[in-house]
Write a protein that holds these residues in place. Sequence first.
Motif, PDB file in Angstrom:
ATOM      1  N   VAL A 239       1.090  -1.357  -0.122  1.00 52.92           N
ATOM      2  CA  VAL A 239      -0.032  -0.131  -0.143  1.00 52.92           C
ATOM      3  C   VAL A 239       0.985   0.981  -0.239  1.00 52.92           C
ATOM      4  O   VAL A 239       0.566   1.942  -0.910  1.00 52.92           O
ATOM      5  N   GLN A 273      -4.279  -2.301  -2.333  1.00 54.54           N
ATOM      6  CA  GLN A 273      -3.893  -1.391  -2.407  1.00 54.54           C
ATOM      7  C   GLN A 273      -5.376   0.014  -2.987  1.00 54.54           C
ATOM      8  O   GLN A 273      -5.952   0.665  -2.628  1.00 54.54           O
ATOM      9  N   ALA A 276      -7.566  -0.497  -0.015  1.00 61.36           N
ATOM     10  CA  ALA A 276      -6.839   0.595   1.268  1.00 61.36           C
ATOM     11  C   ALA A 276      -7.799   1.615   1.445  1.00 61.36           C
ATOM     12  O   ALA A 276      -8.412   2.141   0.624  1.00 61.36           O
TER      13      ALA A 276
END
Length: 430
Positions: A239, A273, A276
């Motif tokens: 991330v 990612q 997130a």
Amino acid sequence: MDGLTGLLDRAGCLRETERLLAESQISGQTLTVIWVGLDRFREINSAFGHAQGDYVLLCVAQRLRNHLKGDGILARLAGDEFAILLPRYDLFAAQALGEALVRGLALPLSVGNLSIRPSCSIGIALMNPLEPPAKLLERADLAMLAAKNSGGQQCVVSSSEIRHPLSDRPNRLLEELNVEALLHEAIETGGLSLHFQPLVKAGSGRLDGLEALMRCQVGNKAIPPYQFIPVAEKTGLIVRLGHWCLMEAAQLVERLLYAGHEIRVAINVSRAQLIAPGFRQTLHAALACANIPPHLLELELTESLFMDMSDNVRGNLEAARAAGFSLAIDDFGTGYSCLAYLKDLPADKIKLDRAFVCGLPDDTKSLAIVRLVTQLAQDFGLKVVAEGVETPAQYECLCQAGVHTIQGFLFSRPLPEESLIKWIKEHEQE
Ligand code: C2E
Ligand code: MG
Ligand code: MG
């Protein structure tokens, strides 16, 4: 924890397995092992504290006992892992019990003021008279890990298809820990960088964008993406790395614009990612910081992500598109592609995996797939990129098949920024 202290520990479990296997040699009866691992137990411990975590383990042990109804031998192997030795059980009976356990353990349980549903992964292994007791237990453990890796809350039966040989496991874990340490070192010492690979238009050979590819270096040692990307994904570091990559790519776009080149740069985005918190804000921040228009950034997402779309994933993809980013499906054809998906995908482009390119022009089956996918994609208004093009013959063949864009060593390897600028200048003059 009285309800747990009465259980066999790891050494006791091994001794009992040894005894039961020896008995089975005489009696001819089978022995099956069920390995139970709680899913996300660490999160329960962190959220509720260790005392409540112990309480959950106690309840789980009690639920296991209730299901066994006096059959089998229950052992506690590690914090949140249990084994059940089942003399006289064949695979069929053990699997039925395993599935009942998955359902039974997940019944609501009050912890603090909340009601949780303990989820578990189960591995099952049937004895093989030729293998030692430790191997039988390890096979059950590996099957449990396979169940966990497939998302948990399910049973997996040990079979020869579970690939990692047992002797490999500690080595693999050590290797991953080593890569993780190197990755941290690279982050701390400025060892991360981006290289950029040019993509060209099929036919004209003119530049048609760049792909940003992450590189990781510690001292003289380069760690290849196939090693560090999976570790970054597993540890959640991806991330931060992905955020960094997006910012760096946006700044390259800005520098190129400043130098008079309007070139789109694609970045690879991992699932973690994308889901997130703050993903959408990150996209806007990248545009705002670099002061660039969104159409000059493209997000590459692997095919598997499109095949398994949660509301969150779909929402974020649609938001990215609405903000003006283009989306590409990376490594197309390597997952379980279903062509019907193509018609509803929020994407602008598919990138045909190298696997379909490397056998061209002779591999007629690959060629048929390339032609079919290209035709279909075109009908759905999607552009097609071919990855991994290395020879002029492959290039010709792909141009004839109607592919729009070509990426591969034939035109250029991924380059650091300085060499990229030279490549662009030389290429413009051709
Ligand atoms: P990808 O996104 O499919 O990237 C293309 C890969 O193919 C790159 O490998 C590139 O160097 C390689 N390639 C390009 N042309 C050719 C060719 O003609 N022949 C051959 N043999 N290979 C070619 P690379 O750089 O090793 O990256 C591997 C993978 O790592 C990428 O595959 C991508 O999935 C992942 N990756 C790289 N950078 C990032 C990143 O910033 N974020 C994320 N999430 N993943 C990344
Ligand atoms: Mg890619
Ligand atoms: Mg790819």
